[in-house]
Structures are given as structure tokens and as C-alpha cells.
Motif scaffolding. Structure first.
Motif, PDB file in Angstrom:
ATOM      1  N   ILE A  31       0.830  -1.209   0.000  1.00 30.36           N
ATOM      2  CA  ILE A  31       0.000   0.000   0.000  1.00 30.36           C
ATOM      3  C   ILE A  31       0.868   1.264   0.000  1.00 30.36           C
ATOM      4  O   ILE A  31       0.434   2.336  -0.406  1.00 30.36           O
ATOM      5  N   GLY A  32       2.116   1.146   0.416  1.00 35.20           N
ATOM      6  CA  GLY A  32       3.019   2.297   0.483  1.00 35.20           C
ATOM      7  C   GLY A  32       3.827   2.540  -0.772  1.00 35.20           C
ATOM      8  O   GLY A  32       4.672   3.434  -0.810  1.00 35.20           O
ATOM      9  N   TRP A  33       3.604   1.771  -1.838  1.00 31.77           N
ATOM     10  CA  TRP A  33       4.328   1.938  -3.106  1.00 31.77           C
ATOM     11  C   TRP A  33       3.627   3.062  -3.863  1.00 31.77           C
ATOM     12  O   TRP A  33       2.492   2.920  -4.313  1.00 31.77           O
ATOM     13  N   LEU A  34       4.298   4.203  -3.995  1.00 27.51           N
ATOM     14  CA  LEU A  34       3.690   5.426  -4.502  1.00 27.51           C
ATOM     15  C   LEU A  34       4.549   6.050  -5.589  1.00 27.51           C
ATOM     16  O   LEU A  34       5.775   5.916  -5.568  1.00 27.51           O
ATOM     17  N   GLY A  35       3.914   6.748  -6.508  1.00 33.37           N
ATOM     18  CA  GLY A  35       4.689   7.399  -7.557  1.00 33.37           C
ATOM     19  C   GLY A  35       3.982   8.609  -8.116  1.00 33.37           C
ATOM     20  O   GLY A  35       2.809   8.851  -7.838  1.00 33.37           O
ATOM     21  N   GLN A  36       4.743   9.370  -8.897  1.00 35.64           N
ATOM     22  CA  GLN A  36       4.161  10.491  -9.622  1.00 35.64           C
ATOM     23  C   GLN A  36       5.004  10.834 -10.832  1.00 35.64           C
ATOM     24  O   GLN A  36       6.229  10.757 -10.809  1.00 35.64           O
ATOM     25  N   SER A  37       4.296  11.202 -11.892  1.00 35.93           N
ATOM     26  CA  SER A  37       4.947  11.663 -13.106  1.00 35.93           C
ATOM     27  C   SER A  37       5.509  13.056 -12.861  1.00 35.93           C
ATOM     28  O   SER A  37       4.847  13.904 -12.255  1.00 35.93           O
ATOM     29  N   LEU A  38       6.712  13.296 -13.331  1.00 40.08           N
ATOM     30  CA  LEU A  38       7.307  14.623 -13.232  1.00 40.08           C
ATOM     31  C   LEU A  38       7.310  15.325 -14.586  1.00 40.08           C
ATOM     32  O   LEU A  38       7.805  16.437 -14.710  1.00 40.08           O
ATOM     33  N   SER A  39       6.751  14.650 -15.594  1.00 38.74           N
ATOM     34  CA  SER A  39       6.778  15.203 -16.947  1.00 38.74           C
ATOM     35  C   SER A  39       5.538  16.020 -17.288  1.00 38.74           C
ATOM     36  O   SER A  39       5.464  16.599 -18.366  1.00 38.74           O
ATOM     37  N   GLY A  40       4.565  16.040 -16.398  1.00 36.31           N
ATOM     38  CA  GLY A  40       3.351  16.795 -16.665  1.00 36.31           C
ATOM     39  C   GLY A  40       2.284  16.018 -17.411  1.00 36.31           C
ATOM     40  O   GLY A  40       1.203  16.522 -17.659  1.00 36.31           O
ATOM     41  N   SER A  41       2.580  14.792 -17.769  1.00 38.62           N
ATOM     42  CA  SER A  41       1.575  13.967 -18.444  1.00 38.62           C
ATOM     43  C   SER A  41       1.401  12.668 -17.681  1.00 38.62           C
ATOM     44  O   SER A  41       2.246  12.286 -16.885  1.00 38.62           O
ATOM     45  N   GLN A  42       0.297  12.019 -17.966  1.00 47.26           N
ATOM     46  CA  GLN A  42       0.042  10.742 -17.299  1.00 47.26           C
ATOM     47  C   GLN A  42       1.111   9.750 -17.737  1.00 47.26           C
ATOM     48  O   GLN A  42       1.446   9.644 -18.918  1.00 47.26           O
TER      49      GLN A  42
END
Length: 180
Positions: free
Chosen positions: A149-160
């Protein structure tokens, strides 16, 4: 006045004990020693291109630090960094320093062309800075996760972001099952 800076080298001699103090106070001495050891190994073994960090200071006092290490997906050309560990001095927690430091660090990575950031921690805390739960199918972790449940991420490129391709490899300091 709180100053944020991208780079950790001018604080590197202080970082192992800083992380020990923060983690010992919040989750106990055993965890503090494990994170202290991790920081020592990161600083000693990882090349500059695979390790980034940012610090928060106030008048020379170290208030917080975040480390970012390269996470490589064997069949994926994107630059990905793992944000871990994160620490804010215990007497300065709950004041927004951690969130400011995370946002600042991610902005610096974005400016360097890093396409994606991953962390492994509390979704309610890291969600405040744009991290969302990701599945192990989306981005295969380098080791089995004890708390998926703690595996998290985010795009840094501004797109999905599309799913990561291939298995992942972490830097050698994180290549330990007990950290996952």
C-alpha cells in the motif's frame, strides 16, 4: 528563515547522525541505526549521477533532508528516482518543512529531466505532495514489498505516465530486503 537547497554534500558529514536522531525519536533506536547505516552507505558508495538530495536549513541548523537515488527499469529509457529516506528534525515537524522540501526536490528533479519519482511510505502523508498509489505491475519494485500500500509514484513530466517496462534495479545501498 528556512532555506531550501538542492545538494547535500556540504551537510554530508552531519547526515548519518541527523537521520539517526530523527528516526530513533519517531520509531525507535533499531530503525534509527538502520537508516543511519543506509545513509552512510549511500554517501560512501553511490556515484553523483545516481544520488541527489536536498536539505532545509535555518541559520546553519539542519532541519530536514531528502535523498533521491536512481531506480533503473531495465527495458525503460525514462529517468526514475526513488525518494527515500525523508527526515525532518523532530522539534520542527508538523510545520510544513517536509512538504516544502519534497516539492522543492521534485521540482529540481523535474528541471533535470527526471520523468518519474517513486517513494515507499505513508500514502496519506506523501499524497499531499502529489504521490499516488501505484501497483507493482505498474512499476515493479526491486525487492518484494512488505507494505504494498506504500508503493507510490508520480509523473514529473506533466503527463500521465505509462507503466514502467521491465524489472527494476535500485542502487546498491537499497539492495537489502529488510528495507522493503
Amino acid at each position: 528563515m528556512i532555506e531550501l537547497s538542492f545538494g547535500y554534500k556540504n551537510q554530508s558529514s552531519r547526515l548519518p547522525d541527523f537521520f539517526y536522531d530523527v528516526f530513533s525519536a519517531s520509531v525507535g533506536g533499531e530503525e534509527g541505526r538502520a537508516i543511519q547505516s543506509l545513509i552512510r552507505e549511500l554517501l560512501k558508495t553511490e556515484p553523483d549521477q545516481d544520488l541527489q538530495g536536498c536539505v532545509a536549513t535555518d541559520g546553519g541548523d539542519l532541519l530536514g533532508c531528502i535523498m533521491f537515488s536512481r531506480l533503473t527499469f531495465d527495458q525503460d529509457p525514462r529517468r526514475v528516482f526513488l525518494m527515500s529516506p525523508v527526515a525532518v528534525r523532530t522539534d520542527r515537524q508538523q510545520g510544513g518543512i517536509g512538504q516544502k522540501l519534497i516539492t522543492f526536490g521534485l521540482d529540481q528533479l523535474r528541471a533535470q529531466g527526471v520523468g518519474f519519482a517513486i517513494t515507499y511510505g505513508d500514502p496519506s502523508y506523501y499524497g499531499k505532495t502529489g504521490f499516488l498509489p501505484i501497483s507493482e505491475a505498474f512499476a515493479q519494485p526491486p525487492m518484494p514489498l512488505s507494505q504494498p500500500i506504500g508503493w507510490l509514484g508520480q509523473s514529473l513530466s506533466g503527463s500521465q505516465a505509462d507503466p514502467m517496462v521491465g524489472p527494476s534495479r535500485c542502487v546498491s545501498a537499497f539492495d537489502r530486503p529488510d528495507l522493503w
